[in-house]
Design a protein around this motif. Structure first.
Motif, mmCIF file in Angstrom:
data_model
loop_
_atom_site.group_PDB
_atom_site.id
_atom_site.type_symbol
_atom_site.label_atom_id
_atom_site.label_comp_id
_atom_site.label_asym_id
_atom_site.label_seq_id
_atom_site.Cartn_x
_atom_site.Cartn_y
_atom_site.Cartn_z
ATOM 1 N N ARG A 4 -5.171 0.950 8.297
ATOM 2 C CA ARG A 4 -5.424 2.083 9.194
ATOM 3 C C ARG A 4 -6.299 1.690 10.380
ATOM 4 N N TRP A 5 -7.121 0.670 10.193
ATOM 5 C CA TRP A 5 -8.043 0.283 11.262
ATOM 6 C C TRP A 5 -7.324 -0.326 12.454
ATOM 7 N N MET A 6 -6.072 -0.739 12.292
ATOM 8 C CA MET A 6 -5.304 -1.187 13.455
ATOM 9 C C MET A 6 -5.142 -0.051 14.463
ATOM 10 N N PHE A 7 -5.101 1.164 13.958
ATOM 11 C CA PHE A 7 -4.949 2.336 14.825
ATOM 12 C C PHE A 7 -6.292 2.989 15.136
ATOM 13 N N ILE A 8 -7.199 2.961 14.164
ATOM 14 C CA ILE A 8 -8.515 3.572 14.388
ATOM 15 C C ILE A 8 -9.255 2.873 15.520
ATOM 16 N N ASP B 138 0.814 -1.223 0.000
ATOM 17 C CA ASP B 138 0.000 0.000 0.000
ATOM 18 C C ASP B 138 0.844 1.268 0.000
ATOM 19 N N LEU B 139 2.015 1.234 0.676
ATOM 20 C CA LEU B 139 2.847 2.425 0.806
ATOM 21 C C LEU B 139 4.060 2.415 -0.119
ATOM 22 N N SER B 140 4.193 1.350 -0.898
ATOM 23 C CA SER B 140 5.286 1.217 -1.869
ATOM 24 C C SER B 140 6.660 1.365 -1.215
ATOM 25 N N VAL B 141 6.897 0.554 -0.170
ATOM 26 C CA VAL B 141 8.181 0.570 0.528
ATOM 27 C C VAL B 141 8.776 -0.840 0.504
ATOM 28 N N THR B 142 10.092 -0.927 0.707
ATOM 29 C CA THR B 142 10.769 -2.216 0.741
ATOM 30 C C THR B 142 10.580 -2.874 2.105
ATOM 31 N N GLY C 8 4.478 8.717 13.679
ATOM 32 C CA GLY C 8 3.433 8.360 14.638
ATOM 33 C C GLY C 8 3.846 7.200 15.529
ATOM 34 N N ARG C 9 4.545 6.213 14.959
ATOM 35 C CA ARG C 9 5.018 5.080 15.754
ATOM 36 C C ARG C 9 6.035 5.529 16.812
ATOM 37 N N VAL C 10 6.884 6.490 16.459
ATOM 38 C CA VAL C 10 7.866 6.996 17.415
ATOM 39 C C VAL C 10 7.168 7.701 18.579
ATOM 40 N N VAL C 11 6.148 8.506 18.272
ATOM 41 C CA VAL C 11 5.406 9.196 19.331
ATOM 42 C C VAL C 11 4.673 8.177 20.208
ATOM 43 N N ALA D 269 -2.184 8.870 8.702
ATOM 44 C CA ALA D 269 -0.927 9.060 7.976
ATOM 45 C C ALA D 269 -1.115 8.942 6.467
ATOM 46 N N PRO D 270 -0.694 9.973 5.698
ATOM 47 C CA PRO D 270 -0.828 9.905 4.239
ATOM 48 C C PRO D 270 0.277 9.089 3.576
ATOM 49 N N GLY D 271 1.375 8.840 4.310
ATOM 50 C CA GLY D 271 2.491 8.109 3.726
ATOM 51 C C GLY D 271 3.343 7.461 4.788
ATOM 52 N N PHE D 272 4.419 6.798 4.337
ATOM 53 C CA PHE D 272 5.251 6.022 5.245
ATOM 54 C C PHE D 272 5.946 6.902 6.287
ATOM 55 N N GLY D 273 6.462 8.067 5.882
ATOM 56 C CA GLY D 273 7.183 8.932 6.810
ATOM 57 C C GLY D 273 6.322 9.362 7.981
#
Length: 505
Positions: free
Chosen positions: A194-198, A69-73, A134-137, A125-129
């Motif tokens: 997203r529902w994991m957080f919602i 979904d986020l196009s990351v490795t 958010g995970r750090v906070v 979150a709109p993207g991976f960054g």
């Protein structure tokens, strides 16, 4: 969860001076019956800590979906877990200072505000960054909650009844990480990531609001200077170790060679230890290492570290085995791991009551044997091993861990003098993160090497993975023998440990 909590009914906590225009949310006058207040405080902390700890392992099963979904490795996606653990390792050592300087209520509100804010950022979150931020906070709030819960329980609960309450804490520490993959697997089978957080957000906000309404101050702050140099050394030391171990688990795909952060971490940690031994002579240490002058605490934390390595290593390797060798999907894998988590939760209060009656040895010795035996059996599994046998073995392993966690926390932290409670809680929390990262790195590295060796000999991909899994669990079985040996060295501490001398170095 709270009605069965034994608490001291006359915990002496001075009432804070009222502030104009602000309702008094401090503790009642000293000498009052505080049993109802203490049960409420511990209950709020238990529920809130379970919610925040759950998020530490919730991302593992979700990684493939997030990558798409986020196009990351895979290496980038793994940072959602690595950054969480890294932040925990950096923040937890500072909580010892916070718990000495601040009242219970503001520390709780700070932790849950950070966690709720981080969960909200992840949900939108709109993207991976942004998701990573958010995970750090989230991790900042999580890092504060665990030592806060431990220190509060040690302060409020008399030694004779701590086993039952520590049993409930064991649910938080062991069951929450164990059921995280199951919950995320169920959510991802019907909803987007997203529902994991919602779904977590209203629970986190509800805990925050309830705490703002009902949480009271139950500890008395005392002056404690903050040594900035120690904070920096702690961040470099523990952070470097966790990052290096996590990088080691990524193999050759990591952007930074594992030896670099490990070298920085070990060097910084050596300087940190030397500085703390000097500062603790005048009670100015960030982490007071006099906690390790207690043989019970030292033995307990050593066995706990091995147990956490086994837990996190199994949580990462067993799903690989089930999905690659047996062909289970993420939801099926999560459901198969669920009974073990439930067994840990159901046994924890019972284990606590047994500890209060009989002490740690009758629990730790059989628990460590069950843990070791399970790992040795998993080292012999193959594609021909029936999935129900894997399920049963995981339940036995979980039973062993359930028998171990409560006595280790209760005996280890209970052996410290009261003024070292916050330092001991922070130390245990930090070692948990380092041990979890070490367990993950060790199991994954051995699995990778074993699979590569089998593939070089001509084995197909599933057979190569099978060989790697056996190697990983064999390594875990060998290490578990240390837990068996160490379990004989943990004894019930004296009910009223003597304070450590202030001049000890």
């Amino acid at each position: 969860m709270t009605p069965d909590i034994p608490v001291s009914e006359t915990t002496p906590v001075p009432a804070p001076a009222p502030t104009a225009g602000v309702p008094d949310t401090g503790a009642p006058a000293a000498g009052a019956d505080h049993s109802a207040r203490n049960r409420l405080v511990i209950g709020l902390l238990l529920v809130s800590t379970f919610v925040v700890i759950l998020n530490e392992t919730i991302m593992g099963v979700a990684l493939p979906r997030l990558m798409a979904d986020l196009s990351v490795t895979a290496v980038a996606g793994q940072w959602l877990t690595t950054a969480f653990m890294l932040t925990m390792a950096v923040v937890i050592p500072v909580t010892g200072f916070l718990l000495q300087r601040l009242h219970t209520r503001p520390v709780f509100l700070t932790a849950m505000t950070l966690f709720s804010l981080g969960t909200l950022v992840c949900a939108v979150a709109p993207g991976f960054g942004t998701l990573l931020a958010g995970r750090v906070v989230q991790a900042c709030g999580t890092a504060i909650m665990m030592p806060l819960l431990m220190t509060t329980v040690l302060t409020l609960v008399p030694p004779a009844g701590r086993g039952r309450v520590m049993g409930n804490i064991s649910i938080v520490i062991s069951v929450a990480p164990a059921v995280g993959p199951t919950i995320s697997g169920v959510i991802l089978s019907v909803l987007e990531w997203r529902w994991m957080f919602i779904l977590v957000l209203p629970i986190a906000v509800g805990s925050l609001l309830l705490g703002a309404w009902r949480m009271q101050n139950v500890t008395e702050p005392r002056p404690a200077p903050l040594d900035v140099v120690s904070v920096v050394l702690s961040a470099l030391g523990f952070g470097g170790l966790v990052y290096g171990l996590s990088t080691l688990g990524e193999g050759g795909e990591a952007a930074v060679p594992a030896w670099a952060p490990l070298a920085v971490g070990l060097a910084a940690l050596a300087v940190f230890v030397r500085r703390q031994t000097r500062l603790q002579r005048t009670d100015r240490a960030l982490l007071d290492l006099r906690t390790f002058r207690s043989r019970v605490f030292t033995a307990s934390t050593a066995v706990l570290a091995v147990s956490m390595m086994a837990l996190f290593g199994t949580l990462i390797v067993l799903p690989i085995y089930l999905q690659t060798v047996h062909g289970l999907d993420p939801l099926g894998t999560g459901l198969l791991l669920l009974p073990g988590g439930l067994v840990m939760g159901l046994l924890a209060p019972v284990v606590g009551r047994v500890y209060d009656r009989s002490g740690p040895t009758v629990l730790l010795v059989p628990g460590s044997i069950l843990l070791s035996g399970s790992l040795w059996y998993l080292a012999s599994t193959s594609a021909a091993t029936p999935v129900p046998m894997v399920l049963l073995t995981h339940v036995v392993l979980s039973t062993g861990l359930a028998l171990m966690f409560t006595p280790l926390f209760t005996a280890g932290l209970g052996s410290l003098p009261e003024r070292l409670y916050s330092h001991g809680s922070a130390m245990v929390g930090t070692l948990q993160q380092v041990a979890g990262a070490a367990g993950t790195a060790l199991f994954v590295t051995v699995l990778t090497l074993g699979a590569a060796g089998a593939a070089a000999s001509g084995a197909a991909a599933p057979e190569a993975t099978e060989a790697g899994v056996r190697s990983a669990f064999l390594c875990g079985g060998i290490i578990s023998l240390l837990a068996v040996a160490g379990s004989f060295g943990v004894r019930r501490p004296a009910l009223s440990p003597e304070p450590a001398p202030g001049s000890a170095g």
